[in-house]
Design a protein around this motif. Sequence first.
Motif, PDB file in Angstrom:
ATOM      1  N   PHE A  43      -9.833  -7.922  -4.771  1.00 19.58           N
ATOM      2  CA  PHE A  43      -9.589  -6.569  -5.265  1.00 19.58           C
ATOM      3  C   PHE A  43      -8.211  -6.084  -4.828  1.00 19.58           C
ATOM      4  CE2 PHE A  43      -9.473  -2.041  -4.270  1.00 19.58           C
ATOM      5  CZ  PHE A  43      -9.812  -1.468  -5.485  1.00 19.58           C
ATOM      6  N   TYR A  44      -7.896  -6.250  -3.544  1.00 22.47           N
ATOM      7  CA  TYR A  44      -6.611  -5.743  -3.058  1.00 22.47           C
ATOM      8  C   TYR A  44      -5.441  -6.576  -3.562  1.00 22.47           C
ATOM      9  CZ  TYR A  44      -8.848  -2.103  -0.452  1.00 22.47           C
ATOM     10  OH  TYR A  44      -9.566  -0.981  -0.143  1.00 22.47           O
ATOM     11  N   ARG A  45      -5.640  -7.871  -3.761  1.00 17.92           N
ATOM     12  CA  ARG A  45      -4.573  -8.674  -4.372  1.00 17.92           C
ATOM     13  C   ARG A  45      -4.273  -8.164  -5.786  1.00 17.92           C
ATOM     14  NH1 ARG A  45      -7.060 -13.157  -1.866  1.00 17.92           N
ATOM     15  NH2 ARG A  45      -8.155 -13.718  -3.801  1.00 17.92           N
ATOM     16  N   THR A  46      -5.335  -7.826  -6.512  1.00 18.72           N
ATOM     17  CA  THR A  46      -5.154  -7.314  -7.868  1.00 18.72           C
ATOM     18  C   THR A  46      -4.362  -6.017  -7.860  1.00 18.72           C
ATOM     19  OG1 THR A  46      -7.215  -8.322  -8.628  1.00 18.72           O
ATOM     20  CG2 THR A  46      -6.362  -6.492  -9.938  1.00 18.72           C
ATOM     21  N   ARG A  47      -4.703  -5.109  -6.953  1.00 20.37           N
ATOM     22  CA  ARG A  47      -4.004  -3.824  -6.897  1.00 20.37           C
ATOM     23  C   ARG A  47      -2.553  -4.001  -6.443  1.00 20.37           C
ATOM     24  NH1 ARG A  47      -5.006  -1.357 -10.310  1.00 20.37           N
ATOM     25  NH2 ARG A  47      -4.280   0.611  -9.416  1.00 20.37           N
ATOM     26  N   ILE A  48      -2.312  -4.898  -5.497  1.00 17.49           N
ATOM     27  CA  ILE A  48      -0.938  -5.151  -5.051  1.00 17.49           C
ATOM     28  C   ILE A  48      -0.118  -5.735  -6.195  1.00 17.49           C
ATOM     29  CG2 ILE A  48       0.474  -6.632  -3.558  1.00 17.49           C
ATOM     30  CD1 ILE A  48      -1.658  -6.172  -1.369  1.00 17.49           C
ATOM     31  N   GLU A  49      -0.705  -6.670  -6.932  1.00 21.15           N
ATOM     32  CA  GLU A  49       0.001  -7.260  -8.076  1.00 21.15           C
ATOM     33  C   GLU A  49       0.296  -6.208  -9.145  1.00 21.15           C
ATOM     34  OE1 GLU A  49      -2.599 -10.365  -9.268  1.00 21.15           O
ATOM     35  OE2 GLU A  49      -2.132 -11.648  -7.538  1.00 21.15           O
ATOM     36  N   GLU A  50      -0.606  -5.250  -9.313  1.00 16.95           N
ATOM     37  CA  GLU A  50      -0.394  -4.193 -10.305  1.00 16.95           C
ATOM     38  C   GLU A  50       0.802  -3.306  -9.942  1.00 16.95           C
ATOM     39  OE1 GLU A  50      -0.800  -1.378 -13.387  1.00 16.95           O
ATOM     40  OE2 GLU A  50      -1.601  -3.402 -13.219  1.00 16.95           O
ATOM     41  N   TRP A  51       0.946  -3.009  -8.633  1.00 17.18           N
ATOM     42  CA  TRP A  51       1.977  -2.055  -8.212  1.00 17.18           C
ATOM     43  C   TRP A  51       3.273  -2.710  -7.745  1.00 17.18           C
ATOM     44  CZ3 TRP A  51       2.182   3.269  -8.478  1.00 17.18           C
ATOM     45  CH2 TRP A  51       1.038   3.885  -9.001  1.00 17.18           C
ATOM     46  N   SER A  52       3.268  -3.989  -7.486  1.00 11.63           N
ATOM     47  CA  SER A  52       4.488  -4.654  -6.999  1.00 11.63           C
ATOM     48  C   SER A  52       5.687  -4.506  -7.927  1.00 11.63           C
ATOM     49  CB  SER A  52       4.206  -6.138  -6.732  1.00 11.63           C
ATOM     50  OG  SER A  52       3.394  -6.299  -5.591  1.00 11.63           O
ATOM     51  N   PRO A  53       5.504  -4.477  -9.263  1.00 12.63           N
ATOM     52  CA  PRO A  53       6.671  -4.307 -10.123  1.00 12.63           C
ATOM     53  C   PRO A  53       7.470  -3.030  -9.867  1.00 12.63           C
ATOM     54  CG  PRO A  53       4.855  -5.189 -11.398  1.00 12.63           C
ATOM     55  CD  PRO A  53       4.296  -4.835 -10.051  1.00 12.63           C
ATOM     56  N   CYS A  54       6.830  -2.020  -9.273  1.00 12.10           N
ATOM     57  CA  CYS A  54       7.591  -0.812  -8.904  1.00 12.10           C
ATOM     58  C   CYS A  54       8.708  -1.165  -7.929  1.00 12.10           C
ATOM     59  CB  CYS A  54       6.663   0.213  -8.258  1.00 12.10           C
ATOM     60  SG  CYS A  54       5.423   0.918  -9.368  1.00 12.10           S
ATOM     61  N   VAL A  55       8.410  -2.063  -7.008  1.00 18.96           N
ATOM     62  CA  VAL A  55       9.412  -2.490  -6.029  1.00 18.96           C
ATOM     63  C   VAL A  55      10.445  -3.388  -6.703  1.00 18.96           C
ATOM     64  CG1 VAL A  55       9.769  -3.584  -3.795  1.00 18.96           C
ATOM     65  CG2 VAL A  55       7.633  -2.345  -4.240  1.00 18.96           C
ATOM     66  N   ASP A  56       9.986  -4.290  -7.549  1.00 13.72           N
ATOM     67  CA  ASP A  56      10.907  -5.191  -8.244  1.00 13.72           C
ATOM     68  C   ASP A  56      11.905  -4.403  -9.093  1.00 13.72           C
ATOM     69  OD1 ASP A  56       9.501  -7.318  -7.127  1.00 13.72           O
ATOM     70  OD2 ASP A  56       8.174  -7.505  -8.870  1.00 13.72           O
ATOM     71  N   ARG A  57      11.426  -3.353  -9.757  1.00  9.26           N
ATOM     72  CA  ARG A  57      12.327  -2.527 -10.558  1.00  9.26           C
ATOM     73  C   ARG A  57      13.322  -1.794  -9.671  1.00  9.26           C
ATOM     74  NH1 ARG A  57       7.509  -1.277 -13.553  1.00  9.26           N
ATOM     75  NH2 ARG A  57       7.353   0.700 -12.413  1.00  9.26           N
ATOM     76  N   ALA A  58      12.872  -1.374  -8.489  1.00  7.19           N
ATOM     77  CA  ALA A  58      13.772  -0.696  -7.561  1.00  7.19           C
ATOM     78  C   ALA A  58      14.881  -1.638  -7.097  1.00  7.19           C
ATOM     79  CB  ALA A  58      12.993  -0.165  -6.361  1.00  7.19           C
ATOM     80  N   VAL A  59      14.538  -2.910  -6.912  1.00  7.75           N
ATOM     81  CA  VAL A  59      15.558  -3.908  -6.566  1.00  7.75           C
ATOM     82  C   VAL A  59      16.561  -4.021  -7.714  1.00  7.75           C
ATOM     83  CG1 VAL A  59      15.978  -6.359  -6.124  1.00  7.75           C
ATOM     84  CG2 VAL A  59      14.049  -5.206  -5.022  1.00  7.75           C
ATOM     85  N   ASP A  60      16.070  -4.089  -8.939  1.00  6.67           N
ATOM     86  CA  ASP A  60      16.948  -4.214 -10.105  1.00  6.67           C
ATOM     87  C   ASP A  60      17.881  -3.011 -10.232  1.00  6.67           C
ATOM     88  OD1 ASP A  60      15.710  -6.600 -10.722  1.00  6.67           O
ATOM     89  OD2 ASP A  60      14.350  -5.724 -12.209  1.00  6.67           O
ATOM     90  N   ARG A  61      17.395  -1.822  -9.852  1.00 12.36           N
ATOM     91  CA  ARG A  61      18.217  -0.612  -9.946  1.00 12.36           C
ATOM     92  C   ARG A  61      19.148  -0.446  -8.761  1.00 12.36           C
ATOM     93  NH1 ARG A  61      13.065   1.829 -11.740  1.00 12.36           N
ATOM     94  NH2 ARG A  61      12.768   2.522  -9.590  1.00 12.36           N
ATOM     95  N   GLY A  62      19.003  -1.306  -7.752  1.00 11.45           N
ATOM     96  CA  GLY A  62      19.843  -1.208  -6.571  1.00 11.45           C
ATOM     97  C   GLY A  62      19.375  -0.179  -5.554  1.00 11.45           C
ATOM     98  N   GLU A  63      18.113   0.275  -5.684  1.00 15.19           N
ATOM     99  CA  GLU A  63      17.591   1.272  -4.743  1.00 15.19           C
ATOM    100  C   GLU A  63      17.168   0.639  -3.426  1.00 15.19           C
ATOM    101  OE1 GLU A  63      15.252   4.703  -6.691  1.00 15.19           O
ATOM    102  OE2 GLU A  63      14.869   2.979  -7.983  1.00 15.19           O
ATOM    103  N   VAL A  64      16.746  -0.611  -3.462  1.00 14.01           N
ATOM    104  CA  VAL A  64      16.374  -1.338  -2.248  1.00 14.01           C
ATOM    105  C   VAL A  64      17.033  -2.709  -2.304  1.00 14.01           C
ATOM    106  CG1 VAL A  64      14.192  -0.104  -1.947  1.00 14.01           C
ATOM    107  CG2 VAL A  64      14.230  -2.213  -3.277  1.00 14.01           C
ATOM    108  N   PRO A  65      17.189  -3.372  -1.142  1.00  9.37           N
ATOM    109  CA  PRO A  65      17.940  -4.633  -1.106  1.00  9.37           C
ATOM    110  C   PRO A  65      17.241  -5.787  -1.815  1.00  9.37           C
ATOM    111  CG  PRO A  65      17.722  -3.659   1.100  1.00  9.37           C
ATOM    112  CD  PRO A  65      16.790  -2.920   0.200  1.00  9.37           C
ATOM    113  N   GLU A  66      18.033  -6.732  -2.247  1.00  3.79           N
ATOM    114  CA  GLU A  66      17.506  -7.993  -2.756  1.00  3.79           C
ATOM    115  C   GLU A  66      16.654  -8.657  -1.679  1.00  3.79           C
ATOM    116  OE1 GLU A  66      17.739  -9.598  -5.610  1.00  3.79           O
ATOM    117  OE2 GLU A  66      19.160  -8.305  -6.686  1.00  3.79           O
TER     118      GLU A  66
END
Length: 205
Positions: A131-154
């Motif tokens: 269950f928690y792996r599923t929820r983490i996978e659902e929300w992880s793209p928020c972080v990936d997009r932040a990396v793409d925008r330069g808001e957080v480090p690679e």
Amino acid sequence: MIEDTSGPGTVRPGGRTARVREAVLRAAGDALVERGFGGVDLAEVARRAGVGKTTVYRRWGTVPGLVADMLAEMAESSQPRADTGSFAADLAALAALIRETLTDERQGPLFKAVIATATGDAGTAAALHRFYRTRIEEWSPCVDRAVDRGEVPEGTDAAEVIRFLSAPLYYRLLASGDPLDAGTAQRAAAATAAAAREGVFVTAR
């Protein structure tokens, strides 16, 4: 009585099978909250749900099987991730969603009961981890997009960011008993966003 004559795993959304599943999982959740894992009986769940006992035994077989499907249904019905265009706002939305779930008059006690069960039952623990792996996978793209925008480090570990945000909220639910209010959720989101910007969660460069 709702009767299901289809075999295991045959789901017709909106049909009889879906109604049977909904009724049985709600009844199982009620019993788990009221009596704990040891007090859940498949025949009693069937009676509460208004379905045939053989249906419950055929489709779920065991109490851990019921709990596993309950968690799967909770993952399926959880709200999708936010996409606000801002890392901090996405995290704030996630923190608010977790808080809303954990303080819900039904969901909060249900999570407590499932987590307590998972400490002593390997099958329930495995289902909870899924269950928690599923929820983490659902929300992880928020972080990936932040990396793409330069808001957080690679190299920022998206899963670790989600875990870090969630931890203080679950701590209050399960351990300290301190209020799980909106301010707590906001602080968890803000602290996680600040830590991520500073590279705390970078695992590779």
